[in-house]
Motif scaffolding. Structure first.
Motif, PDB file in Angstrom:
ATOM      1  N   SER A   1       0.851  -1.191   0.000  1.00  0.00           N
ATOM      2  CA  SER A   1       0.000   0.000   0.000  1.00  0.00           C
ATOM      3  C   SER A   1       0.887   1.242   0.000  1.00  0.00           C
ATOM      4  O   SER A   1       2.113   1.147  -0.053  1.00  0.00           O
ATOM      5  CB  SER A   1      -0.892  -0.012   1.247  1.00  0.00           C
ATOM      6  N   PHE A   2       0.250   2.373   0.043  1.00  0.00           N
ATOM      7  CA  PHE A   2       0.934   3.669   0.127  1.00  0.00           C
ATOM      8  C   PHE A   2       0.745   4.164   1.552  1.00  0.00           C
ATOM      9  O   PHE A   2      -0.384   4.397   1.994  1.00  0.00           O
ATOM     10  CB  PHE A   2       0.309   4.617  -0.901  1.00  0.00           C
ATOM     11  N   TYR A   3       1.836   4.298   2.299  1.00  0.00           N
ATOM     12  CA  TYR A   3       1.773   4.728   3.691  1.00  0.00           C
ATOM     13  C   TYR A   3       2.240   6.177   3.778  1.00  0.00           C
ATOM     14  O   TYR A   3       3.302   6.530   3.267  1.00  0.00           O
ATOM     15  CB  TYR A   3       2.654   3.825   4.567  1.00  0.00           C
ATOM     16  N   ILE A   4       1.438   7.004   4.429  1.00  0.00           N
ATOM     17  CA  ILE A   4       1.752   8.428   4.509  1.00  0.00           C
ATOM     18  C   ILE A   4       1.676   8.891   5.960  1.00  0.00           C
ATOM     19  O   ILE A   4       0.723   8.560   6.670  1.00  0.00           O
ATOM     20  CB  ILE A   4       0.754   9.287   3.697  1.00  0.00           C
ATOM     21  N   CYS A   5       2.674   9.671   6.371  1.00  0.00           N
ATOM     22  CA  CYS A   5       2.639  10.223   7.717  1.00  0.00           C
ATOM     23  C   CYS A   5       2.309  11.709   7.634  1.00  0.00           C
ATOM     24  O   CYS A   5       2.459  12.342   6.575  1.00  0.00           O
ATOM     25  CB  CYS A   5       3.955  10.015   8.438  1.00  0.00           C
ATOM     26  N   SER A   6       1.838  12.243   8.729  1.00  0.00           N
ATOM     27  CA  SER A   6       1.544  13.671   8.772  1.00  0.00           C
ATOM     28  C   SER A   6       1.735  14.184  10.185  1.00  0.00           C
ATOM     29  O   SER A   6       1.749  13.417  11.148  1.00  0.00           O
ATOM     30  CB  SER A   6       0.114  13.949   8.286  1.00  0.00           C
ATOM     31  N   ALA A   7       1.870  15.493  10.281  1.00  0.00           N
ATOM     32  CA  ALA A   7       2.041  16.129  11.580  1.00  0.00           C
ATOM     33  C   ALA A   7       1.498  17.544  11.496  1.00  0.00           C
ATOM     34  O   ALA A   7       1.317  18.099  10.408  1.00  0.00           O
ATOM     35  CB  ALA A   7       3.513  16.152  11.975  1.00  0.00           C
ATOM     36  N   ARG A   8       1.239  18.115  12.646  1.00  0.00           N
ATOM     37  CA  ARG A   8       0.815  19.517  12.671  1.00  0.00           C
ATOM     38  C   ARG A   8       1.583  20.246  13.757  1.00  0.00           C
ATOM     39  O   ARG A   8       2.047  19.641  14.715  1.00  0.00           O
ATOM     40  CB  ARG A   8      -0.681  19.629  12.924  1.00  0.00           C
TER      41      ARG A   8
END
Lengths: 117, 112
Positions: free
Chosen positions: A90-97
């Motif tokens: 799959s396509f794994y994406i991380c994020s932060a704010r």
């Protein structure tokens, strides 16, 4: 602007092996990071919330023993896919704010394309 | 259960026209709504945020509306350009966690 770096961008591994994906916030400290998975032509599905210095919070249906998350510092979270199988491709994406900005936008990494053979 | 719906069919328009994308939701009372752009093989990029007490937000050629009665947001790109071709995602959030629920996205194709 805020930048989130994700590494590697692509990885191919054999079934049964483990893969580690890194997510770094480059110019801000992120007490919370989010890990998403995206299948082709589908929405981003939240897998877990990574909390610095404490255990991650997993969404319903996500196996915490399979998807190990570590958030050891304010700028780094890692996702390890253990004993990977082809269905984990799959396509794994991380994020932060930026912390302290409740509804501020998420800054996303460029994702990791995982292929398990 | 919470559900977000975006038009899964691709939207094809001519350069210079206005593109309008729709985001509908059910069983949810978001405090805010965000729109992101995603190019193939890349992570989403934030475009606009609109809060529940706001009706409309603008940024350059972009405009977002938010109707909490209809449970709908519209995203407009005026004077569209081929470079606007991408998938556009709406995302809903509430509280202070930063946690977002995403729609499946609508792919926009602007033809020269």
């Amino acid at each position: 602007g805020a930048v989130v770096s994700q590494h590697p961008s692509r990885v191919i591994c054999k079934s049964g092996t483990s893969v580690k994906i890194e997510c770094r916030s480059l110019d801000f400290q992120a007490t919370t990071m989010f890990w998403y998975r995206q299948f082709p032509k589908q929405s981003l599905m939240l897998m877990a919330t990574s909390n610095e210095g404490s255990k991650a919070t997993y969404e319903q249906g996500v196996e915490k023993d399979k998807f190990l998350i570590n958030h050891a510092s304010l700028t780094l979270s890692t996702l390890t896919v253990t004993s990977a199988h082809p269905e984990d491709s799959s396509f794994y994406i991380c994020s932060a704010r930026d912390p302290g900005q409740g509804n501020s936008p998420l800054h996303f990494g460029n994702g990791t394309r995982l292929t398990v053979t | 259960s919470q559900k977000i719906e975006q038009n899964s069919e691709a939207l094809n328009i001519q350069e210079g026209k206005t593109a309008t994308l729709t985001c509908n939701y059910t069983n949810y009372s978001p405090a805010y709504l965000q729109w992101y752009r995603q190019d193939p093989g890349r992570g989403p990029v934030f475009l606009l945020l609109i809060r529940e007490n706001e009706k409309e937000k603008r940024k350059e050629r972009l405009k977002v509306t938010f109707d909490t009665t209809l449970k709908q947001s519209l995203f407009h790109i005026t004077a569209s350009q081929p470079a606007d071709s991408a998938t556009y995602l709406c995302a809903l959030g509430s509280g202070n966690t930063g946690k977002l629920i995403f729609g499946q996205g609508t792919t926009l194709q602007v033809k020269p």
